[in-house]
Write an enzyme that holds these catalytic residues in place. Structure first.
Site, PDB file in Angstrom:
ATOM      1  N   GLU A 176       0.809  -1.234   0.000  1.00  0.00           N
ATOM      2  CA  GLU A 176       0.000   0.000   0.000  1.00  0.00           C
ATOM      3  C   GLU A 176       0.837   1.276   0.000  1.00  0.00           C
ATOM      4  OE1 GLU A 176      -2.828  -0.345   3.230  1.00  0.00           O
ATOM      5  OE2 GLU A 176      -3.762  -2.101   2.336  1.00  0.00           O
ATOM      6  N   ASN A 216       2.216  -5.050  -3.200  1.00  0.00           N
ATOM      7  CA  ASN A 216       0.815  -5.379  -2.910  1.00  0.00           C
ATOM      8  C   ASN A 216       0.026  -4.094  -2.646  1.00  0.00           C
ATOM      9  OD1 ASN A 216      -1.026  -7.663  -2.296  1.00  0.00           O
ATOM     10  ND2 ASN A 216      -1.068  -6.816  -0.221  1.00  0.00           N
ATOM     11  N   HIS A 252     -10.399  -6.445  -2.012  1.00  0.00           N
ATOM     12  CA  HIS A 252     -11.428  -6.381  -0.957  1.00  0.00           C
ATOM     13  C   HIS A 252     -12.636  -5.688  -1.581  1.00  0.00           C
ATOM     14  CE1 HIS A 252      -8.740  -7.711   2.202  1.00  0.00           C
ATOM     15  NE2 HIS A 252      -7.838  -6.834   1.802  1.00  0.00           N
ATOM     16  N   GLU A 282      -5.922 -10.726  -1.587  1.00  0.00           N
ATOM     17  CA  GLU A 282      -6.638 -10.618  -0.298  1.00  0.00           C
ATOM     18  C   GLU A 282      -8.148 -10.619  -0.527  1.00  0.00           C
ATOM     19  OE1 GLU A 282      -5.246  -7.356   2.134  1.00  0.00           O
ATOM     20  OE2 GLU A 282      -3.143  -7.714   1.635  1.00  0.00           O
ATOM     21  N   ASP A 284     -12.029 -10.705  -0.606  1.00  0.00           N
ATOM     22  CA  ASP A 284     -13.268 -10.977   0.126  1.00  0.00           C
ATOM     23  C   ASP A 284     -14.346 -10.090  -0.496  1.00  0.00           C
ATOM     24  OD1 ASP A 284     -12.523  -8.508   1.362  1.00  0.00           O
ATOM     25  OD2 ASP A 284     -11.918  -9.481   3.225  1.00  0.00           O
TER      26      ASP A 284
HETATM   27  C1  XIL Z   1      -5.900  -6.574   8.332  1.00  0.00           C
HETATM   28  C2  XIL Z   1      -6.136  -7.759   9.252  1.00  0.00           C
HETATM   29  O1  XIL Z   1      -6.956  -8.685   8.590  1.00  0.00           O
HETATM   30  C3  XIL Z   1      -6.746  -7.298  10.542  1.00  0.00           C
HETATM   31  O2  XIL Z   1      -6.836  -8.373  11.469  1.00  0.00           O
HETATM   32  C4  XIL Z   1      -5.938  -6.164  11.154  1.00  0.00           C
HETATM   33  O3  XIL Z   1      -6.633  -5.653  12.280  1.00  0.00           O
HETATM   34  C5  XIL Z   1      -5.722  -5.048  10.158  1.00  0.00           C
HETATM   35  O4  XIL Z   1      -5.147  -5.578   8.972  1.00  0.00           O
HETATM   36  N1  XIL Z   1      -4.867  -4.863   3.644  1.00  0.00           N
HETATM   37  C6  XIL Z   1      -3.797  -5.609   4.071  1.00  0.00           C
HETATM   38  C7  XIL Z   1      -3.935  -6.493   5.254  1.00  0.00           C
HETATM   39  O5  XIL Z   1      -2.768  -5.625   3.399  1.00  0.00           O
HETATM   40  O6  XIL Z   1      -2.757  -6.612   5.992  1.00  0.00           O
HETATM   41  C8  XIL Z   1      -5.049  -6.018   6.175  1.00  0.00           C
HETATM   42  O7  XIL Z   1      -5.214  -7.006   7.191  1.00  0.00           O
HETATM   43  C9  XIL Z   1      -6.308  -5.806   5.391  1.00  0.00           C
HETATM   44  C10 XIL Z   1      -6.105  -4.744   4.337  1.00  0.00           C
END
Ligand code: XIL
Length: 365
Positions: A176, A216, A252, A282, A284
């Site tokens: 990020e 990422n 996401h 990642e 969802d």
């Molecule tokens: C999230 C975790 O899932 C949580 O448990 C934590 O509180 C915060 O981070 N992008 C990412 C991940 O790259 O590391 C994040 O994970 C979600 C968003």
């Protein structure tokens, strides 16, 4: 990213399939695949007729991963489903800077070690996550001078990557770094300048020359200003000989505004053409804003998982997908965005329509 809002259109596509399918896989004119059985028809963990996702992915030469917590592994069903369905483990939090290296000379490797040994015991690969990220950083990092920070970054990367050399095959090295189409204002950018990104990749490569190193980010899945900036950043790093080998598109999503699958595929294609491996890293899919019935929400979710993955899996540079968890019992979404059902298995570890949608996509149907 240009979000495409076509839930209404999806609903129109899905309705006749639901009516016709009677809980079986159904496919019409090669458009959207939806899958049953109805959620209440399954009573225990049983992915239904067909091979596990892990085997479907391996048949296609793809990685299929899940973000995992050490607490989860204490639950027998969690561990069993994880090992059966996935061939890649990504520590959800255990390898982030604050949990693993909370003070300059304090390292907390225990939780990450447990994940790495679970993966080895079950012939799963591991992608470490995430070495350099502005979030979940210990407080001391913000108080360092430029030179101290440069040194701390080197020591952190050497300490973590070096420990798992040969046992963790890939790393999210920088996470990020973009904020919209600009570089994100972080202690790293502010004190080290934009060269911090290349420096982090060089340090990770020095610590493990065999590891596959990823950039990422989120919001760069389809086409748009942020995705274009990500592409330009990666092209420049590759042109400069920086050891970046892959890119993760976080994915996401919220069900009512997901990126157009064809645009995601086009993005995967252009990133692949830079010589990068491209992963969905990642995924969802949040449902709670959909106003339709729960069975319909689950079918829409299945269609989104299916359409996005099917489009990506056709691209040569694509080498896998990771979900940010796998059971609705444990998801970061509940705490961060409100109770939801974003993943492939329900809270009782029963496979949801989304599971079937993913499997069908892996099978190229
Ligand atoms: C999230 C975790 O899932 C949580 O448990 C934590 O509180 C915060 O981070 N992008 C990412 C991940 O790259 O590391 C994040 O994970 C979600 C968003």
């Amino acid at each position: 990213m240009r979000p495409t809002i076509f839930v209404l259109a999806l609903g129109v596509l899905l309705l006749p399939m639901l009516a016709a399918s009677g809980g079986e896989f159904s496919r019409r004119r090669g458009s959207v695949v939806v899958a049953g059985p109805a959620p209440d028809a399954v009573t225990s963990f049983n992915p239904g007729p067909g091979i596990p996702l892990r085997q479907a992915a391996e048949n296609r030469g793809l990685l299929i991963g899940a973000a995992v917590s050490p607490e989860g592994l204490r639950e027998a069903t969690y561990a069993r489903v994880l090992a059966q369905e996935f061939n890649l483990l990504v520590p959800e939090n255990a390898m982030k800077w604050e949990p693993i290296h909370p003070k300059p000379s304090v390292w907390n490797f225990g939780p990450a070690d447990r994940l790495v040994s679970f993966a080895a015991d079950h012939q799963m690969k591991v992608k470490g996550h995430a070495l350099i990220w502005h979030s979940q950083l210990p407080g001391y990092v913000a108080s360092l001078s430029a030179e101290e920070l440069r040194q701390a970054v080197r020591e952190h990367i050497q300490g973590v990557v070096g420990r798992y050399r040969g046992r963790v095959q890939a790393w999210d090295v920088v996470n990020e770094a973009l904020d919209g189409p600009n570089l994100r204002n972080t202690p790293f950018l502010e004190r080290l300048g934009e060269g911090y990104i290349a420096e982090a990749f060089h340090a990770a490569h020095a610590a493990d020359p065999d590891a596959v190193l990823f950039y990422n980010d989120y919001g760069c899945e389809g086409l748009g200003p942020k995705a274009n900036r990500q592409f330009a950043l990666l092209r420049a790093l590759r042109a400069a000989g920086v050891p970046v080998h892959g890119v993760g598109l976080q994915m996401h999503l919220i069900a009512q505004a997901f990126p157009c699958p064809e645009e995601v595929a086009a993005n995967v294609r252009r990133l692949g053409a830079l010589g990068l491996r491209v992963q969905i890293s990642e995924m969802d899919v949040r449902l709670r804003e959909l106003s339709c019935s729960e069975p319909m929400q689950l079918q829409i979710q299945a269609a989104i998982y299916h359409r996005i993955l099917a489009a990506c899996a056709r691209e040569r540079g694509f080498d896998g997908i990771t979900f940010w968890g796998f059971t609705d019992k444990h998801s970061w979404v509940h705490q961060h965005f409100g109770a939801d059902q974003p993943l492939l298995f329900d809270t009782e570890y029963r496979p949801k329509p989304a599971y079937q949608g993913v499997r069908v996509a892996l099978q190229g149907r």
